[in-house]
Design a protein around this motif. Structure first.
Motif, PDB file in Angstrom:
ATOM      1  N   GLY A 166     -24.413  12.933  -0.432  1.00 41.38           N
ATOM      2  CA  GLY A 166     -23.415  13.988  -0.547  1.00 41.38           C
ATOM      3  C   GLY A 166     -23.441  14.712  -1.867  1.00 41.38           C
ATOM      4  N   THR A 167     -24.593  14.737  -2.519  1.00 43.76           N
ATOM      5  CA  THR A 167     -24.750  15.421  -3.806  1.00 43.76           C
ATOM      6  C   THR A 167     -25.353  16.808  -3.594  1.00 43.76           C
ATOM      7  N   SER A 168     -25.478  17.539  -4.683  1.00 47.78           N
ATOM      8  CA  SER A 168     -26.001  18.910  -4.582  1.00 47.78           C
ATOM      9  C   SER A 168     -27.053  19.173  -5.653  1.00 47.78           C
ATOM     10  N   PHE A 169     -27.974  18.240  -5.819  1.00 51.26           N
ATOM     11  CA  PHE A 169     -29.055  18.434  -6.781  1.00 51.26           C
ATOM     12  C   PHE A 169     -29.960  19.583  -6.344  1.00 51.26           C
ATOM     13  N   VAL A 170     -30.508  20.245  -7.338  1.00 53.39           N
ATOM     14  CA  VAL A 170     -31.515  21.285  -7.123  1.00 53.39           C
ATOM     15  C   VAL A 170     -32.832  20.777  -7.693  1.00 53.39           C
ATOM     16  N   ALA A 171     -33.913  20.964  -6.947  1.00 53.24           N
ATOM     17  CA  ALA A 171     -35.219  20.532  -7.438  1.00 53.24           C
ATOM     18  C   ALA A 171     -35.573  21.282  -8.717  1.00 53.24           C
ATOM     19  N   LEU A 172     -35.983  20.551  -9.735  1.00 56.07           N
ATOM     20  CA  LEU A 172     -36.368  21.181 -11.001  1.00 56.07           C
ATOM     21  C   LEU A 172     -37.572  22.083 -10.749  1.00 56.07           C
ATOM     22  N   PRO A 173     -37.480  23.367 -11.112  1.00 58.39           N
ATOM     23  CA  PRO A 173     -38.584  24.298 -10.847  1.00 58.39           C
ATOM     24  C   PRO A 173     -39.893  23.843 -11.491  1.00 58.39           C
ATOM     25  N   ASP A 174     -41.004  24.164 -10.823  1.00 52.16           N
ATOM     26  CA  ASP A 174     -42.322  23.707 -11.267  1.00 52.16           C
ATOM     27  C   ASP A 174     -42.652  24.151 -12.685  1.00 52.16           C
ATOM     28  N   ASP A 175     -42.204  25.349 -13.058  1.00 49.96           N
ATOM     29  CA  ASP A 175     -42.567  25.872 -14.380  1.00 49.96           C
ATOM     30  C   ASP A 175     -41.637  25.375 -15.496  1.00 49.96           C
ATOM     31  N   CYS A 176     -40.744  24.434 -15.152  1.00 53.53           N
ATOM     32  CA  CYS A 176     -39.792  23.934 -16.147  1.00 53.53           C
ATOM     33  C   CYS A 176     -40.084  22.503 -16.591  1.00 53.53           C
ATOM     34  N   TYR A 177     -41.211  21.941 -16.174  1.00 52.75           N
ATOM     35  CA  TYR A 177     -41.540  20.578 -16.593  1.00 52.75           C
ATOM     36  C   TYR A 177     -43.050  20.381 -16.627  1.00 52.75           C
ATOM     37  N   SER A 178     -43.462  19.337 -17.328  1.00 51.03           N
ATOM     38  CA  SER A 178     -44.866  18.913 -17.331  1.00 51.03           C
ATOM     39  C   SER A 178     -44.921  17.436 -17.697  1.00 51.03           C
ATOM     40  N   PHE A 179     -45.910  16.737 -17.138  1.00 53.67           N
ATOM     41  CA  PHE A 179     -46.166  15.339 -17.492  1.00 53.67           C
ATOM     42  C   PHE A 179     -47.588  14.994 -17.076  1.00 53.67           C
ATOM     43  N   GLU A 180     -48.105  13.907 -17.614  1.00 55.95           N
ATOM     44  CA  GLU A 180     -49.455  13.478 -17.289  1.00 55.95           C
ATOM     45  C   GLU A 180     -49.478  12.893 -15.879  1.00 55.95           C
ATOM     46  N   LYS A 181     -50.321  13.465 -15.030  1.00 60.14           N
ATOM     47  CA  LYS A 181     -50.405  12.972 -13.654  1.00 60.14           C
ATOM     48  C   LYS A 181     -51.225  11.689 -13.552  1.00 60.14           C
ATOM     49  N   SER A 182     -52.074  11.418 -14.551  1.00 61.81           N
ATOM     50  CA  SER A 182     -52.882  10.201 -14.573  1.00 61.81           C
ATOM     51  C   SER A 182     -52.650   9.482 -15.897  1.00 61.81           C
ATOM     52  N   MET A 183     -52.317   8.203 -15.831  1.00 62.95           N
ATOM     53  CA  MET A 183     -52.116   7.399 -17.027  1.00 62.95           C
ATOM     54  C   MET A 183     -52.725   6.020 -16.814  1.00 62.95           C
ATOM     55  N   THR A 184     -53.148   5.392 -17.905  1.00 62.27           N
ATOM     56  CA  THR A 184     -53.731   4.051 -17.842  1.00 62.27           C
ATOM     57  C   THR A 184     -52.799   3.058 -18.506  1.00 62.27           C
ATOM     58  N   SER A 187     -55.135   1.692  -9.523  1.00 57.59           N
ATOM     59  CA  SER A 187     -56.497   1.197  -9.306  1.00 57.59           C
ATOM     60  C   SER A 187     -56.521  -0.290  -8.979  1.00 57.59           C
ATOM     61  N   LEU A 188     -55.480  -1.009  -9.372  1.00 52.37           N
ATOM     62  CA  LEU A 188     -55.330  -2.423  -9.041  1.00 52.37           C
ATOM     63  C   LEU A 188     -53.910  -2.660  -8.537  1.00 52.37           C
ATOM     64  N   PHE A 189     -53.776  -3.558  -7.604  1.00 53.05           N
ATOM     65  CA  PHE A 189     -52.483  -4.019  -7.115  1.00 53.05           C
ATOM     66  C   PHE A 189     -51.776  -2.983  -6.251  1.00 53.05           C
ATOM     67  N   GLU A 190     -50.708  -3.458  -5.655  1.00 55.74           N
ATOM     68  CA  GLU A 190     -49.887  -2.602  -4.819  1.00 55.74           C
ATOM     69  C   GLU A 190     -48.793  -1.944  -5.660  1.00 55.74           C
ATOM     70  N   VAL A 191     -48.289  -0.845  -5.149  1.00 55.66           N
ATOM     71  CA  VAL A 191     -47.143  -0.184  -5.771  1.00 55.66           C
ATOM     72  C   VAL A 191     -45.885  -0.820  -5.181  1.00 55.66           C
ATOM     73  N   SER A 192     -44.936  -1.180  -6.040  1.00 57.98           N
ATOM     74  CA  SER A 192     -43.737  -1.881  -5.600  1.00 57.98           C
ATOM     75  C   SER A 192     -42.750  -0.935  -4.925  1.00 57.98           C
ATOM     76  N   GLU A 193     -41.604  -1.499  -4.537  1.00 59.89           N
ATOM     77  CA  GLU A 193     -40.543  -0.676  -3.962  1.00 59.89           C
ATOM     78  C   GLU A 193     -39.967   0.292  -4.988  1.00 59.89           C
ATOM     79  N   LYS A 194     -40.155  -0.036  -6.256  1.00 64.15           N
ATOM     80  CA  LYS A 194     -39.673   0.856  -7.314  1.00 64.15           C
ATOM     81  C   LYS A 194     -40.730   1.917  -7.628  1.00 64.15           C
TER      82      LYS A 194
END
Length: 445
Positions: A230-248, A282-289
């Motif tokens: 029952g919330t009213s969040f708006v998706a953060l626009p693509d041009d308003c954020y950045s982060f590394e899509k691949s990390m080790t 690359s190793l292991f499963e991704v958890s519920e989190k």
């Protein structure tokens, strides 16, 4: 006197030996002690196995010592039989130890030859985790062990350091995920340029691997979350954020921080969400989190309250002492004073209403409520906000659920123009009683 004579005799023997070629050490140290083999990491060890899809390994370090370690030597590696384990470990300790079967392990080598210059060798023991799990499942009352020992037909073994007793304490299947998936707001004031938010992710056990992680934004999650909560969040626009899509996640590092850079120059005073998903590793499963809902609250400017006025459909005018009980206490800037619904002569049933006149037309974006600063009573539980331009026609702009905390709680509403806002308290933590310390409003003019 006898001790002194023994020491003197020993000194004469050593001095005499010094006059012989190479000190005639072989006359001082028996031949069986010229080279002595031992396990450096001997003793009882607890061993945790990890279900990684690959064999787990254990390194056995075997050393060559003695009076002449420059000699060559030979040593063998074996596994104690069940009968020996029963007599030497199970019976004395009162523990049911079960030696795992040969299909559960393999050795890099079982026979080692030491050259004269070699002082130690490391041997890798590979352990097949699925096979160990089967034995553990079939013997739930037992503690599975891999009891390693060394022996030699030609050289001496240090009997105090000839075994390593590996007790398999547990088998874990590591998973990767975010440290928490609880929704927590990152509040920013409208007009900011660039800020950063950190999201922790990692492995749920000690990390011994280099794990490559891939992240993405879940485009459907915001609508799903709003529909469910029952919330009213708006998706953060693509041009308003950045982060590394691949990390080790590097070996030795259990938790790492993902840094999200947020560009706020075009963001409006509403609540945004950036649902970041850990897609794969690359190793292991991704958890519920696997998903972190980064909630970004852009709060409007806090309005000046100095000219405001307030009315209430219920207040305690005398029973709470001077400066307390009445609605005007909510605007006095003192969190230690408070408004309280009437209780003398009987309580007024919910809902309780507070109406504020801000004396000018503004766009409201958020309402702030501060609970009474009382160790026991934090009354307001839930309610609804309304905005009006004429104090006659009211528009519902959002509902709220309050936490029982001392801090000011800022609640989002649908940005709406008006001169008045109303707080309607519909649920209390204390039957028909309500109280608050301060109220605030935020937005733009």
């Amino acid at each position: 006197m006898k001790t002194k004579l023994i020491l003197a005799a020993g000194a004469l023997i050593i001095l005499g030996a010094c006059n012989e070629s190479k000190y005639e050490l072989e006359n001082l140290v028996p031949e069986q002690y010229h080279k002595v083999m031992y396990i450096n990491n001997s003793g009882t060890k607890d061993l945790t196995l990890y279900n990684t899809g690959e064999d787990n390994t254990y390194n056995l370090s075997i050393y060559k010592g003695g009076s002449e370690p420059g000699l060559t030597a030979n040593v063998n590696i074996g596994v104690l039989p069940q009968e020996t384990v029963d007599s030497e470990y199970s019976l004395p300790e009162g523990v049911n130890y079960k030696v795992i079967s040969p299909e559960c392990y393999s050795f890099e080598a079982t026979q080692l030859s030491f050259a004269s210059e070699e002082r130690f060798k490391n041997v890798t023991v590979s352990i097949n985790v699925p096979n160990v799990e089967k034995i553990m499942a079939n013997n739930p009352e037992a503690t599975c062990v891999l009891p390693l020992y060394i022996y030699s037909e030609t050289d001496s073994i240090n009997v105090n350091k000839d075994e390593v007793f590996l007790k398999i304490t547990q088998v874990l299947t590591p998973t990767l995920g975010f440290t928490t998936t609880d929704l927590t707001y990152k509040p920013y004031t409208i007009g900011f340029t660039t800020e950063t938010a950190e999201i922790d992710f990692g492995l749920d056990t000690d990390n011994k691997w280099d794990i490559d992680c891939q992240f993405e934004v879940d485009a459907n999650y915001v609508d799903e979350y709003n529909a469910k909560n029952g919330t009213s969040f708006v998706a953060l626009p693509d041009d308003c954020y950045s982060f590394e899509k691949s990390m080790t996640l590097a070996s030795g590092v259990t938790t790492e921080k993902m840094v999200v850079t947020i560009n706020g120059s075009s963001l409006q005073p509403i609540d945004y969400m950036l649902p970041v998903r850990l897609k794969e590793a690359s190793l292991f499963e991704v958890s519920e989190k696997a998903l972190y809902p980064l909630a970004i609250r852009i709060v409007g400017k806090e309005f000046d309250r100095s000219s405001w006025s307030i009315t209430a459909n219920t207040e305690e005018k005398s029973g709470e002492g001077v400066g307390n009980g009445v609605a005007t206490s909510l605007l006095d800037g003192n969190i230690n004073t408070f408004w309280h619904s009437q209780w003398q002569g009987g309580s007024i049933n919910l809902p309780h209403e507070l109406v504020v006149d801000v004396k000018e037309v503004v766009t409201f974006s958020h309402i702030g409520l501060t609970e009474r600063q009382h160790a026991q009573y934090k009354d307001v539980k839930a309610g609804e906000f309304f905005v009006s331009s004429d104090k006659q026609t009211w528009t519902s702009v959002g509902k709220f659920k309050a936490e029982q905390v001392y801090e000011n709680q800022i609640f989002p509403i649908t940005p709406t123009k008006g001169r008045y806002f109303k707080i309607q308290i519909t649920e209390s933590n204390r039957e028909q009683n309500s109280s608050l310390a301060e109220i605030y409003a935020y937005g733009i003019k």
